[in-house]
Design a protein around this motif. Structure first.
Motif, PDB file in Angstrom:
ATOM      1  N   GLN A 125       0.849  -1.189   0.000  1.00 29.17           N
ATOM      2  CA  GLN A 125       0.000   0.000   0.000  1.00 29.17           C
ATOM      3  C   GLN A 125       0.884   1.238   0.000  1.00 29.17           C
ATOM      4  N   GLN A 127       0.323   4.305   0.875  1.00 34.41           N
ATOM      5  CA  GLN A 127       0.125   5.266   1.957  1.00 34.41           C
ATOM      6  C   GLN A 127      -0.609   4.604   3.123  1.00 34.41           C
ATOM      7  N   SER A 130      -6.037   5.683   3.190  1.00 33.80           N
ATOM      8  CA  SER A 130      -6.668   6.196   1.979  1.00 33.80           C
ATOM      9  C   SER A 130      -8.152   6.359   2.225  1.00 33.80           C
ATOM     10  N   ASN A 133     -10.140   4.230  -0.111  1.00 34.08           N
ATOM     11  CA  ASN A 133     -10.251   2.826   0.279  1.00 34.08           C
ATOM     12  C   ASN A 133     -11.272   2.608   1.385  1.00 34.08           C
ATOM     13  N   ASN A 379     -11.395  -2.582   5.583  1.00 35.99           N
ATOM     14  CA  ASN A 379     -11.063  -1.274   5.020  1.00 35.99           C
ATOM     15  C   ASN A 379     -11.224  -0.158   6.041  1.00 35.99           C
ATOM     16  N   GLN A 384      -6.293  -0.122   8.084  1.00 39.42           N
ATOM     17  CA  GLN A 384      -5.434   0.434   7.040  1.00 39.42           C
ATOM     18  C   GLN A 384      -4.063   0.783   7.605  1.00 39.42           C
ATOM     19  N   TYR A 388      -0.593  -1.357   6.745  1.00 42.65           N
ATOM     20  CA  TYR A 388       0.526  -0.624   6.136  1.00 42.65           C
ATOM     21  C   TYR A 388       1.836  -0.977   6.840  1.00 42.65           C
TER      22      TYR A 388
END
Length: 404
Positions: A125, A127, A130, A133, A379, A384, A388
């Motif tokens: 990913q 970043q 998002s 996302n 999500n 997220q 990451y």
């Protein structure tokens, strides 16, 4: 006549919408008092971008559709409170990401990303968070997926695993995933999106099963995990896995089992361990339960081990991963939520400090608004961020010269 009906219906719809949006948003800060409401406590902060939009719609609807000033003011206040609650999560995303970045750099080195091959980092990913996302979902790619692979039958109980493989044939690091469920429930299909995502990043993901309490108490679960690891090592070639590049990852009780299995003196070579909100000290967890305690942690531990710490002190000691940290161990990533009312974040921090004292590499990441099982919303805001840094930690553990 039709216009008068709308004049009656629309204000009521606006009132209902404002109450609903505020009710859902309130669980961002209200700790859930029981198992049923725990779902709202987990989910509300993770879908805060959606709730933020809902509160905006609620505010606009109140302004445009309610004609009685007093009711309009009240519903607008409800909507504004909901917006502030959702905003309290959204405004923390950037500073939390910066804190997590600083924490992982402090432990792995400021240039740890430079040690990851470009072909690996290019798939990650780009970043930590998002907004797109959050609404459309994290993109998932095609993989190969095998179900119902029998790996053991202890006491006649069939234990199966699922295997997620990259689309292209090759040889990949083995990522063993252990589900949570208070040692009492769950199955290998849990968090399948996560497994699919990691397989597409170049891992053979083994989602394994284990026997459940209360019928099967500790150490049955640990025995099953160790059996699964032996099976994976023996059958690695069939599933295009590299047995010398094995990582364990678990959630909650599964994270407890992952740490426990990796930290055993006779454990097979493990390159790294990832714990999502895993119990580390069962004695302290029993003696210092969260407040409120929606899942009744003492009852869970009693069911798992067969009694209290006063009744079974040795069993609690043997079943606590923190008691095995007496020597350098595989690099460990610990991710916890500050609002966790099942496994409190302070236990994860103590584990981090204990690992450090023993000379092991450890990273502790804390998400301020997150509850237990925050990654159930794949999500969601917290997942997220966790995803990451998890994929970067995994890549570092496999490719960094210092991790070898």
């Amino acid at each position: 006549m039709m216009f008068s009906i709308y004049q009656i219906i629309l204000p009521w719809l606006a009132i209902i919408l404002s109450i609903t949006s505020l009710f859902l948003s309130s669980w961002i800060i209200i700790p859930a008092p029981n198992r049923l409401l725990q779902i709202l406590g987990v989910g509300a902060p993770e879908v805060s971008p959606w709730l933020f939009i809902l509160n905006i719609i609620s505010l606009l609807t109140a302004l445009l559709c309610i004609y009685q000033p007093q009711i309009q003011i009240i519903t607008c206040i409800f909507s504004l409170i909901g917006l502030m609650l959702c905003g309290s999560v959204l405004v923390k995303i950037a500073p939390t990401q910066m804190q997590m970045s600083a924490a992982i750099q402090q432990e792995l080195g400021e240039n740890y990303l430079a040690q990851i091959p470009l072909q690996v980092s290019a798939k990650m990913q780009p970043q930590p968070f998002s907004l797109a996302n959050s609404f459309r979902g994290i993109p998932l790619e095609k993989i190969r997926h095998k179900k119902d692979i029998l790996f053991a039958t202890p006491g006649g109980v069939p234990l199966k695993m699922e295997v997620y493989q990259p689309e292209e044939v090759g040889k990949y690091p083995a990522l063993v995933v252990i589900y949570g469920g208070a040692w009492q429930s769950g199955n290998p299909h849990a968090n399948y999106k996560f497994n699919q995502y990691l397989a597409a990043r170049g891992y053979t993901v083994f989602a394994i099963d284990y026997r459940h309490a209360p019928k099967y108490q500790f150490p049955a679960q640990l025995d099953d995990v160790r059996t699964a690891l032996n099976f994976i090592r023996q059958q690695a070639a069939e599933y295009e896995a590299d047995p010398e590049n094995m990582i364990l990852l678990g959630r909650s009780s599964g994270a407890h089992l992952a740490m426990l299995a990796a930290y055993q003196p006779d454990a097979p070579p493990i390159r790294a361990v990832v714990s999502y909100y895993g119990p580390t000290n069962l004695t302290e967890g029993y003696n210092d339960p969260p407040q409120p305690d929606p899942l009744n942690t003492r009852a869970i531990l009693t069911t798992f081990l067969g009694g209290s710490p006063q009744e079974l002190p040795d069993e609690y000691k043997i079943a606590s991963p923190i008691n095995y940290v007496t020597r350098p161990l595989p690099p460990t990533l610990l991710i916890y939520g500050s609002r966790d009312h099942v496994v409190q974040a302070k236990f994860g921090r103590r584990m981090y400090e204990t690992l450090h004292k023993a000379g092991a590499t450890a990273v502790f990441l804390e998400i301020p608004w997150a509850e237990h099982a925050f990654d159930a919303v794949f999500n969601g805001v917290s997942n997220q961020l966790a995803l990451y840094y998890t994929e970067r930690f995994l890549a570092w553990a496999l490719f960094s010269p210092k991790s070898e």
